[in-house]
Design a protein around this motif. Structure first.
Motif: not given
Length: 243
Positions: A1-18, A52-55
């Motif tokens: 992970m790059s220095a200074g990158y904060d994942p909590s700064a981004f709103v999480p969202f999900a991915v689905t399929v239809d 969509v599952a993480p993997r």
């Protein structure tokens, strides 16, 4: 992970399929729908799909969800040619959270009945005539409309329509497939002329004919030709008479 990158700064969202899976049954265009067994939209009709599952990839998730929710066998689902339709990203398309959906579509012949009881968040699944589809959950009505347009275009430049005909068919039977998918009445002489002028689209069955119910002479029989794409394409009329 790059220095200074904060994942909590981004709103999480999900991915689905239809999945908008369509077929022609008894001379009518049908779509495979599931009845939702959970909130949101519990009891409403919807397209098969899920998270969509993480993997896993979106296509892997699409095939998994289709098998889980409809009970179609893994062999049937694995053999489907799924075409990615588009990605739906409207912020409020899912009441639970921000959800981006990757939609797939397919127009397939000879698909079996789904299981009486669905799995996952589907109570059950069934084929529904497109003309009888009512309100759908989420933005699935938009996805279905886009899928209808896509498969209609697919018939313009591929030989897919012959898959919905008997092994030996009349040009009238082939025309019926186009009229069903396009929901447009076609001029019979013009359709015949275009089909026979398209190299490799159909081949005449020597000496074969079939009575078609009228008083005229028996209609000649054809079978699929070697072509997979149509040159020139068989375009929909710009203004057709809707049946």
């Amino acid at each position: 992970m790059s220095a200074g990158y904060d994942p909590s700064a981004f709103v999480p969202f999900a991915v689905t399929v239809d999945l908008a899976v369509l077929t022609v049954r008894a001379g009518r265009l049908h779509v495979l729908l599931i009845r939702r067994g959970q909130e949101p939209f519990e009891g409403a009709w919807a397209l098969p799909g899920g998270f969509v599952a993480p993997r896993e990839s979106a296509e892997t998730a699409a095939r998994r969800e289709l098998a889980e929710e409809t009970g179609l066998s893994p062999a049937v689902v694995a053999a489907l040619h799924l075409e990615q339709l588009r990605t739906y990203t409207e912020p409020d398309r899912d009441p639970r959270m921000r959800v981006v959906s990757v939609a797939f579509t397919a127009l397939v012949a000879d698909l079996p009945e789904p299981a009486a009881e669905g799995g996952g968040d589907a109570a059950h699944a069934r084929w529904v005539p497109l003309a009888e589809v009512g309100p759908l959950a989420f933005d699935h009505a938009v996805i279905l409309a886009d899928a209808r347009e896509r498969v209609g275009s697919k018939l313009e430049y591929t030989c897919l329509a012959t898959a919905f005909c008997p092994p030996e068919f009349t040009l009238g039977e082939l025309q019926s497939v186009y009229e069903t998918v396009w929901d447009t009445a076609l001029d019979r002489p013009n359709f015949r002329r275009k089909v026979l002028a398209t190299p490799g689209f159909v081949e005449a069955v020597p000496g074969a004919a079939r009575l078609t119910g009228g008083r005229g002479k028996p209609a000649a029989l054809y079978r699929p030709g070697p072509a997979t794409t149509l040159h020139p394409p068989l375009l929909r009329p710009p203004e057709g008479r809707t049946r």
